[in-house]
Structure formats: structure tokens, C-alpha cells
Design a protein around this motif. Structure first.
Motif, PDB file in Angstrom:
ATOM      1  N   PHE A 133       0.856  -1.185   0.000  1.00  0.00           N
ATOM      2  CA  PHE A 133       0.000   0.000   0.000  1.00  0.00           C
ATOM      3  C   PHE A 133       0.890   1.232   0.000  1.00  0.00           C
ATOM      4  O   PHE A 133       1.852   1.305   0.767  1.00  0.00           O
ATOM      5  CB  PHE A 133      -0.913   0.005   1.234  1.00  0.00           C
ATOM      6  CG  PHE A 133      -1.738   1.241   1.337  1.00  0.00           C
ATOM      7  CD1 PHE A 133      -2.824   1.437   0.503  1.00  0.00           C
ATOM      8  CD2 PHE A 133      -1.428   2.220   2.256  1.00  0.00           C
ATOM      9  CE1 PHE A 133      -3.592   2.586   0.582  1.00  0.00           C
ATOM     10  CE2 PHE A 133      -2.190   3.375   2.353  1.00  0.00           C
ATOM     11  CZ  PHE A 133      -3.270   3.545   1.515  1.00  0.00           C
ATOM     12  N   ASN A 134       0.580   2.179  -0.860  1.00  0.00           N
ATOM     13  CA  ASN A 134       1.378   3.378  -0.934  1.00  0.00           C
ATOM     14  C   ASN A 134       0.492   4.550  -1.323  1.00  0.00           C
ATOM     15  O   ASN A 134       0.171   4.726  -2.505  1.00  0.00           O
ATOM     16  CB  ASN A 134       2.510   3.194  -1.955  1.00  0.00           C
ATOM     17  CG  ASN A 134       3.431   4.381  -2.011  1.00  0.00           C
ATOM     18  OD1 ASN A 134       3.129   5.461  -1.521  1.00  0.00           O
ATOM     19  ND2 ASN A 134       4.564   4.189  -2.639  1.00  0.00           N
ATOM     20  N   PRO A 135       0.076   5.379  -0.347  1.00  0.00           N
ATOM     21  CA  PRO A 135      -0.786   6.508  -0.684  1.00  0.00           C
ATOM     22  C   PRO A 135      -0.082   7.574  -1.514  1.00  0.00           C
ATOM     23  O   PRO A 135      -0.714   8.491  -2.008  1.00  0.00           O
ATOM     24  CB  PRO A 135      -1.224   7.062   0.668  1.00  0.00           C
ATOM     25  CG  PRO A 135      -0.291   6.504   1.653  1.00  0.00           C
ATOM     26  CD  PRO A 135       0.301   5.259   1.080  1.00  0.00           C
ATOM     27  N   TRP A 136       1.222   7.448  -1.710  1.00  0.00           N
ATOM     28  CA  TRP A 136       1.962   8.400  -2.544  1.00  0.00           C
ATOM     29  C   TRP A 136       1.991   7.964  -3.998  1.00  0.00           C
ATOM     30  O   TRP A 136       2.588   8.626  -4.830  1.00  0.00           O
ATOM     31  CB  TRP A 136       3.386   8.602  -2.009  1.00  0.00           C
ATOM     32  CG  TRP A 136       3.323   9.308  -0.702  1.00  0.00           C
ATOM     33  CD1 TRP A 136       3.369  10.656  -0.494  1.00  0.00           C
ATOM     34  CD2 TRP A 136       3.137   8.725   0.568  1.00  0.00           C
ATOM     35  NE1 TRP A 136       3.220  10.940   0.830  1.00  0.00           N
ATOM     36  CE2 TRP A 136       3.076   9.758   1.518  1.00  0.00           C
ATOM     37  CE3 TRP A 136       2.995   7.411   1.027  1.00  0.00           C
ATOM     38  CZ2 TRP A 136       2.893   9.528   2.865  1.00  0.00           C
ATOM     39  CZ3 TRP A 136       2.824   7.191   2.373  1.00  0.00           C
ATOM     40  CH2 TRP A 136       2.770   8.243   3.274  1.00  0.00           C
ATOM     41  N   ARG A 137       1.340   6.870  -4.320  1.00  0.00           N
ATOM     42  CA  ARG A 137       1.204   6.444  -5.709  1.00  0.00           C
ATOM     43  C   ARG A 137       0.017   7.233  -6.276  1.00  0.00           C
ATOM     44  O   ARG A 137      -1.088   6.724  -6.420  1.00  0.00           O
ATOM     45  CB  ARG A 137       0.938   4.935  -5.773  1.00  0.00           C
ATOM     46  CG  ARG A 137       1.039   4.352  -7.160  1.00  0.00           C
ATOM     47  CD  ARG A 137       0.845   2.843  -7.144  1.00  0.00           C
ATOM     48  NE  ARG A 137       1.964   2.170  -6.522  1.00  0.00           N
ATOM     49  CZ  ARG A 137       1.875   1.295  -5.501  1.00  0.00           C
ATOM     50  NH1 ARG A 137       0.698   0.984  -5.003  1.00  0.00           N
ATOM     51  NH2 ARG A 137       2.945   0.728  -5.000  1.00  0.00           N
ATOM     52  N   CYS A 138       0.283   8.496  -6.544  1.00  0.00           N
ATOM     53  CA  CYS A 138      -0.790   9.414  -6.926  1.00  0.00           C
ATOM     54  C   CYS A 138      -0.197  10.569  -7.723  1.00  0.00           C
ATOM     55  O   CYS A 138       1.017  10.673  -7.881  1.00  0.00           O
ATOM     56  CB  CYS A 138      -1.487   9.949  -5.673  1.00  0.00           C
ATOM     57  SG  CYS A 138      -0.401  10.892  -4.580  1.00  0.00           S
ATOM     58  N   LEU A 139      -1.066  11.435  -8.172  1.00  0.00           N
ATOM     59  CA  LEU A 139      -0.617  12.657  -8.822  1.00  0.00           C
ATOM     60  C   LEU A 139       0.063  13.543  -7.777  1.00  0.00           C
ATOM     61  O   LEU A 139      -0.337  13.540  -6.603  1.00  0.00           O
ATOM     62  CB  LEU A 139      -1.808  13.405  -9.425  1.00  0.00           C
ATOM     63  CG  LEU A 139      -2.560  12.686 -10.546  1.00  0.00           C
ATOM     64  CD1 LEU A 139      -3.829  13.445 -10.922  1.00  0.00           C
ATOM     65  CD2 LEU A 139      -1.652  12.504 -11.755  1.00  0.00           C
ATOM     66  N   PRO A 140       1.073  14.318  -8.155  1.00  0.00           N
ATOM     67  CA  PRO A 140       1.778  15.161  -7.173  1.00  0.00           C
ATOM     68  C   PRO A 140       0.844  16.078  -6.384  1.00  0.00           C
ATOM     69  O   PRO A 140       1.025  16.261  -5.175  1.00  0.00           O
ATOM     70  CB  PRO A 140       2.752  15.971  -8.040  1.00  0.00           C
ATOM     71  CG  PRO A 140       2.988  15.125  -9.241  1.00  0.00           C
ATOM     72  CD  PRO A 140       1.678  14.401  -9.489  1.00  0.00           C
ATOM     73  N   GLU A 141      -0.172  16.612  -7.024  1.00  0.00           N
ATOM     74  CA  GLU A 141      -1.083  17.521  -6.316  1.00  0.00           C
ATOM     75  C   GLU A 141      -2.000  16.790  -5.331  1.00  0.00           C
ATOM     76  O   GLU A 141      -2.686  17.424  -4.532  1.00  0.00           O
ATOM     77  CB  GLU A 141      -1.907  18.373  -7.290  1.00  0.00           C
ATOM     78  CG  GLU A 141      -2.731  17.593  -8.271  1.00  0.00           C
ATOM     79  CD  GLU A 141      -2.006  17.287  -9.586  1.00  0.00           C
ATOM     80  OE1 GLU A 141      -2.712  17.026 -10.574  1.00  0.00           O
ATOM     81  OE2 GLU A 141      -0.766  17.296  -9.628  1.00  0.00           O
TER      82      GLU A 141
END
Length: 144
Positions: free
Chosen positions: A95-103
Motif C-alpha cells: 500500500f502506498n498513498p503516494w502512488r498518486c498525482l503530485p497535487e
């Protein structure tokens, strides 16, 4: 912004005395084996950086100042997911909540600390399982 995921079905069975180490997985398999799980997804916007600080998780954001607003419904269909293949697949996910758009990246000191913990735990688990750390692909096993 803060998020809230609220179950629609608030009925709860009491926790068993002396539950197994896999109690939560077993309870989820039991529920999803017989019915859908439906949640309301709501957001609370930060409207005052002083009364609603990101860097101090001890401050409760006043819902009178910024109420949670439902923006979506999350529905998990009834399914059989508790198979050896799915357990192995799940054991090797991270699980990685930083696997997202920078904003959309998580903010605040707690989130920055969690990032380091998630990375260390993922590395430990994959090393212990002797599994390669990689991203799921289209050919990955499907639930159900």
C-alpha cells in the motif's frame, strides 16, 4: 482535506472471545461471501489553516466550520476472495498513498513519517517472502 469512509451497513457482530490471528480476514471473507459492502466517501475541506492545521493531528477540524461532504459511494461486490492464490497475491502487494498525482500527495508530518514506515515494512515483507517488489499488472489475479 480530510477523508471519511462510512459503512452503510452499521450492524456489527460482537468480536469473538479469543479470536484467531486472522479474525479480520475471516470476518471480511464471511461478509463479502454473502453480501456487498457499501461505503459513503466524504471529504472535509480545510477552510481555515489556523483552526484546521495540517501539521497538528491533535486538532479536530470543526465540522460546523467545514462539514464532511459525500462525494462518492464505494461498493465492493459480494465475492469469494479468500483463496491461496489471492492470499499470496495480497501478501506481495504494498500500500502506498503516494502512488498518486503530485497535487494529491499526502501532507503533514504524520504522512511523511508513514511514508518511511510503509517503505520499510514493504521491503521487510518482500524480503521475508523472498518476493520481488513490483507493481500489479493487468495479468494479475482477479478477485472473485
Amino acid at each position: 482535506m480530510k477523508y471519511a469512509l462510512t459503512p452503510r451497513d452499521v450492524g456489527q457482530a460482537p468480536a469473538p472471545k479469543g479470536p484467531s490471528n486472522d479474525y479480520l480476514r475471516e470476518a471480511m471473507a464471511n461478509q463479502l461471501g454473502s453480501r456487498n459492502a457499501v461505503f459513503d466517501f466524504a471529504v472535509q475541506f480545510q477552510v481555515d489553516p489556523y483552526k484546521m492545521p495540517i501539521e497538528d493531528p491533535g486538532v479536530t477540524w470543526d465540522e460546523a466550520l467545514s462539514p464532511f461532504r459525500k462525494v462518492a459511494t464505494l461498493a465492493i461486490p459480494s465475492q469469494i476472495f479468500d483463496t491461496p492464490e489471492q492470499r499470496e497475491f495480497g501478501d506481495n502487494l504494498s500500500f502506498n498513498p503516494w502512488r498518486c498525482l503530485p497535487e494529491h500527495r499526502p501532507l503533514g508530518g504524520i504522512s511523511r513519517a508513514r511514508r518511511q514506515v510503509y517503505q520499510a515494512l514493504s521491503k521487510f515483507r518482500h524480503d521475508s517472502n523472498q518476493a520481488v517488489r513490483d507493481e500489479p499488472t493487468v495479468g494479475a489475479p482477479k478477485l472473485g
